[in-house]
Scaffold this motif. Structure first.
Motif, PDB file in Angstrom:
ATOM      1  N   LEU A 389       0.838  -1.197   0.000  1.00 58.57           N
ATOM      2  CA  LEU A 389       0.000   0.000   0.000  1.00 58.57           C
ATOM      3  C   LEU A 389       0.877   1.253   0.000  1.00 58.57           C
ATOM      4  O   LEU A 389       1.974   1.248   0.547  1.00 58.57           O
ATOM      5  N   PRO A 390       0.399   2.338  -0.594  1.00 57.65           N
ATOM      6  CA  PRO A 390       1.225   3.548  -0.717  1.00 57.65           C
ATOM      7  C   PRO A 390       1.324   4.338   0.584  1.00 57.65           C
ATOM      8  O   PRO A 390       0.598   4.086   1.553  1.00 57.65           O
ATOM      9  N   VAL A 391       2.222   5.303   0.581  1.00 60.93           N
ATOM     10  CA  VAL A 391       2.400   6.217   1.714  1.00 60.93           C
ATOM     11  C   VAL A 391       1.233   7.195   1.758  1.00 60.93           C
ATOM     12  O   VAL A 391       0.735   7.635   0.718  1.00 60.93           O
ATOM     13  N   ARG A 392       0.765   7.509   2.973  1.00 61.57           N
ATOM     14  CA  ARG A 392      -0.254   8.548   3.133  1.00 61.57           C
ATOM     15  C   ARG A 392       0.288   9.626   4.058  1.00 61.57           C
ATOM     16  O   ARG A 392       1.042   9.334   4.997  1.00 61.57           O
ATOM     17  N   SER A 393      -0.096  10.870   3.801  1.00 65.36           N
ATOM     18  CA  SER A 393       0.409  12.008   4.560  1.00 65.36           C
ATOM     19  C   SER A 393      -0.643  12.519   5.537  1.00 65.36           C
ATOM     20  O   SER A 393      -1.832  12.575   5.205  1.00 65.36           O
ATOM     21  N   PHE A 394      -0.177  12.912   6.722  1.00 67.44           N
ATOM     22  CA  PHE A 394      -1.075  13.426   7.748  1.00 67.44           C
ATOM     23  C   PHE A 394      -0.471  14.663   8.404  1.00 67.44           C
ATOM     24  O   PHE A 394       0.755  14.776   8.536  1.00 67.44           O
ATOM     25  N   THR A 395      -1.335  15.574   8.806  1.00 65.41           N
ATOM     26  CA  THR A 395      -0.883  16.801   9.462  1.00 65.41           C
ATOM     27  C   THR A 395      -0.936  16.690  10.981  1.00 65.41           C
ATOM     28  O   THR A 395      -0.433  17.557  11.690  1.00 65.41           O
ATOM     29  N   SER A 396      -1.563  15.630  11.483  1.00 66.16           N
ATOM     30  CA  SER A 396      -1.631  15.409  12.928  1.00 66.16           C
ATOM     31  C   SER A 396      -2.051  13.972  13.191  1.00 66.16           C
ATOM     32  O   SER A 396      -2.584  13.286  12.313  1.00 66.16           O
ATOM     33  N   PHE A 397      -1.837  13.529  14.422  1.00 65.73           N
ATOM     34  CA  PHE A 397      -2.255  12.184  14.804  1.00 65.73           C
ATOM     35  C   PHE A 397      -3.781  12.083  14.850  1.00 65.73           C
ATOM     36  O   PHE A 397      -4.354  11.044  14.508  1.00 65.73           O
ATOM     37  N   HIS A 398      -4.429  13.160  15.254  1.00 70.05           N
ATOM     38  CA  HIS A 398      -5.889  13.127  15.316  1.00 70.05           C
ATOM     39  C   HIS A 398      -6.502  13.091  13.922  1.00 70.05           C
ATOM     40  O   HIS A 398      -7.563  12.469  13.728  1.00 70.05           O
ATOM     41  N   GLN A 399      -5.863  13.721  12.949  1.00 71.09           N
ATOM     42  CA  GLN A 399      -6.360  13.604  11.587  1.00 71.09           C
ATOM     43  C   GLN A 399      -6.291  12.146  11.136  1.00 71.09           C
ATOM     44  O   GLN A 399      -7.215  11.625  10.511  1.00 71.09           O
ATOM     45  N   ALA A 400      -5.197  11.488  11.482  1.00 69.86           N
ATOM     46  CA  ALA A 400      -5.043  10.080  11.129  1.00 69.86           C
ATOM     47  C   ALA A 400      -6.095   9.219  11.832  1.00 69.86           C
ATOM     48  O   ALA A 400      -6.670   8.305  11.240  1.00 69.86           O
ATOM     49  N   ALA A 401      -6.367   9.516  13.105  1.00 67.13           N
ATOM     50  CA  ALA A 401      -7.365   8.753  13.850  1.00 67.13           C
ATOM     51  C   ALA A 401      -8.751   8.930  13.251  1.00 67.13           C
ATOM     52  O   ALA A 401      -9.521   7.966  13.123  1.00 67.13           O
ATOM     53  N   ASN A 402      -9.086  10.163  12.882  1.00 68.54           N
ATOM     54  CA  ASN A 402     -10.390  10.419  12.253  1.00 68.54           C
ATOM     55  C   ASN A 402     -10.509   9.642  10.937  1.00 68.54           C
ATOM     56  O   ASN A 402     -11.563   9.081  10.627  1.00 68.54           O
ATOM     57  N   GLU A 403      -9.415   9.626  10.169  1.00 68.77           N
ATOM     58  CA  GLU A 403      -9.450   8.913   8.898  1.00 68.77           C
ATOM     59  C   GLU A 403      -9.553   7.405   9.118  1.00 68.77           C
ATOM     60  O   GLU A 403     -10.305   6.713   8.420  1.00 68.77           O
ATOM     61  N   ALA A 404      -8.804   6.896  10.089  1.00 67.33           N
ATOM     62  CA  ALA A 404      -8.856   5.460  10.388  1.00 67.33           C
ATOM     63  C   ALA A 404     -10.275   5.047  10.772  1.00 67.33           C
ATOM     64  O   ALA A 404     -10.772   3.987  10.351  1.00 67.33           O
ATOM     65  N   ALA A 405     -10.937   5.880  11.566  1.00 66.67           N
ATOM     66  CA  ALA A 405     -12.305   5.578  11.982  1.00 66.67           C
ATOM     67  C   ALA A 405     -13.264   5.602  10.784  1.00 66.67           C
ATOM     68  O   ALA A 405     -14.030   4.655  10.560  1.00 66.67           O
ATOM     69  N   LEU A 406     -13.201   6.670   9.998  1.00 64.03           N
ATOM     70  CA  LEU A 406     -14.110   6.809   8.857  1.00 64.03           C
ATOM     71  C   LEU A 406     -13.865   5.741   7.801  1.00 64.03           C
ATOM     72  O   LEU A 406     -14.781   5.354   7.069  1.00 64.03           O
ATOM     73  N   SER A 407     -12.654   5.240   7.713  1.00 58.57           N
ATOM     74  CA  SER A 407     -12.334   4.223   6.714  1.00 58.57           C
ATOM     75  C   SER A 407     -13.191   2.978   6.872  1.00 58.57           C
ATOM     76  O   SER A 407     -13.429   2.241   5.910  1.00 58.57           O
ATOM     77  N   ARG A 408     -13.684   2.734   8.072  1.00 53.08           N
ATOM     78  CA  ARG A 408     -14.498   1.533   8.314  1.00 53.08           C
ATOM     79  C   ARG A 408     -15.878   1.655   7.688  1.00 53.08           C
ATOM     80  O   ARG A 408     -16.509   0.646   7.355  1.00 53.08           O
ATOM     81  N   LEU A 409     -16.355   2.898   7.510  1.00 50.55           N
ATOM     82  CA  LEU A 409     -17.613   3.108   6.800  1.00 50.55           C
ATOM     83  C   LEU A 409     -17.407   2.844   5.310  1.00 50.55           C
ATOM     84  O   LEU A 409     -18.207   2.160   4.670  1.00 50.55           O
TER      85      LEU A 409
END
Length: 444
Positions: A389-409
């Motif tokens: 899988l490719p690299v993904r960029s994040f501006t904060s840990f919370h942005q990553a957490a929000n994305e990880a959560a939404l990815s399940r939808l």
């Protein structure tokens, strides 16, 4: 007289030719390598996400508590561990390399928790051989203390109810209740770790200390909130089909899949794709942050240990709620009442739906990492590169957490309430761990 003088000069000459022994230098990179090796073995052995979190926690605890004895700036986390006796005091008559002892404690602890023991023994013995050649005396005294602490932590580990849960009955799926979880395709596996809430917590007072609330009342009536959330999952899947295989939503879902065992069937052939767990992914992020911040060995272990403790408690907390609710997965209901041919983007994991484990764990880990590294910590996440899988960029840990959560939808495996409530649960749990451990920012 001349003969004695000659012997004396020979002794002096031989003494001057004696090879000087240098201290063994242990770096943060050595600890990252040990963590990577442990993760790779766990991927090979296919540990479930909750079990993997336990392995990470105990291995890091053993290393960290060793370091506390040699670094006055570090504070033991032992006050938060249930039923934990202080680790043995080091022998004051010898000089211990605490970084070396910590790394040995980590490796020895991990060896006891994985299945493929030979893999970690080969790695360990290679390191032992090189360290012994560098400075045998320093290696031996440091190894002795590292193993002593690992044994101490192992004895405590053995009382966390894990062994008892191995003998408890499987999760019963025989029920007429329409809302109750059922095994999902393609393997229709039993619900994994139905008794994980019985595992002794680390920081939390109990498994039920942080509860996410309640999902919408189960109802297939078209006007019900539950039905609306179900149909949202169904509709999003069709929307993604129209966007193409390289859409941002699909990339997000795949990036955060973190399913340690995905079964793939091609014709009559079925094979498994192995990946890291959600906890493994967040500890990979811990590695990225530690390297970007150029942390030394001690602070690297500090970051790993704090994060792994939050992750381990997050799984206990999440699993407590999952098996209390026993909520059915979207795939089961959609196939039964909406569209028998519908399939999610991701393979549905084998355990109840509410709340989302990714949400709880990501919220907790992101909160700890934000406390350690700061709010606006940007980074490139290459954790999934080894898994194609490719690299993904994040501006904060919370942005990553929000994305990880939404990815399940987007992945088609969770309703929105499980995602949002789970994230709130994880954030609250993480904040508690930060306070309980008295975590200090790494202002280096």
């Amino acid at each position: 007289m001349k003969k004695m003088l000659g012997v004396f000069l020979v002794v002096i000459f031989l003494g001057s030719c004696k090879k000087e022994v240098s201290p063994i230098e242990i770096t943060a990179g050595d600890y990252h390598n040990a963590m990577d090796r442990l993760t790779n073995i766990m991927v090979h052995d296919i540990f479930s996400p909750p079990v993997a979190s336990r392995i990470y926690a105990y291995s890091n605890i053993a290393a960290y508590e060793v370091l506390v004895k040699g670094n006055n700036d570090l504070r033991s986390f032992s006050h938060t561990y249930k039923d934990f006796e202080p680790i043995p005091e080091p022998d004051s008559t010898v000089t211990i390399n605490y970084q070396l002892a910590a790394l040995i404690a980590h490796i020895e602890m991990g060896k006891q928790l994985i299945f493929s023991e030979n893999e970690i023994l080969t790695y360990r013995d290679s390191l032992y051989s090189s360290w012994e050649k560098l400075n045998k005396e320093e290696f031996e005294v440091s190894k002795s203390y590292g193993i002593q602490v690992a044994t101490h932590v192992a004895n405590w580990k053995n009382k966390d109810n894990y062994n008892e849960t191995r003998t408890l009955p499987k999760f019963s799926i025989y029920s007429d209740e329409a809302h109750r979880w059922q095994p999902t395709p393609p393997l229709y596996m039993d619900g994994i770790e139905p008794h994980w809430a019985k595992i002794r917590t680390f920081s939390l007072d109990s498994a039920s200390q942080f509860q996410p609330g309640s999902p919408p009342e189960f109802s297939l009536d078209k006007s019900s909130k539950f039905r609306q959330e179900l149909m949202e999952v169904y509709s999003i899947r069709h929307s993604l089909d129209s966007l193409g295989d390289d859409s941002e939503e699909l990339e997000m879902a795949r990036f955060w899949d973190c399913n340690p065992y995905v079964s793939t069937q091609r014709g009559h052939l079925m094979f498994a794709t192995k990946k890291i767990t959600p906890g493994g992914h967040w500890l990979g992020i811990t590695k990225i942050a530690s390297k970007k911040k150029n942390l030394d060995f001690d602070n690297t272990v500090y970051a790993y240990t704090a994060t792994s403790l939050a992750i381990a408690d997050a799984f206990i907390s999440c699993w407590d709620e999952k098996y209390k609710r026993e909520l059915i997965r979207p795939e089961t209901l959609i196939n039964s009442f909406v569209d028998e041919n519908w399939t999610p983007v991701l393979q549905t994991p084998p355990f109840p739906e509410y709340p989302s484990g990714h949400s709880v764990v990501s919220g907790a880990a992101a909160t700890v990492l934000t406390q350690l590294f700061g709010e606006d910590f940007s980074y490139e996440d290459d954790t999934e590169v080894p898994y194609g899988l490719p690299v993904r960029s994040f501006t904060s840990f919370h942005q990553a957490a929000n994305e990880a959560a939404l990815s399940r939808l987007y992945g088609g495996i969770h309703y929105r309430s499980a995602i949002e409530d789970g994230l709130t649960q994880g954030l609250s749990l993480g904040a508690f761990v930060v306070k309980d451990l008295n975590l200090q920012p790494l202002n280096l």
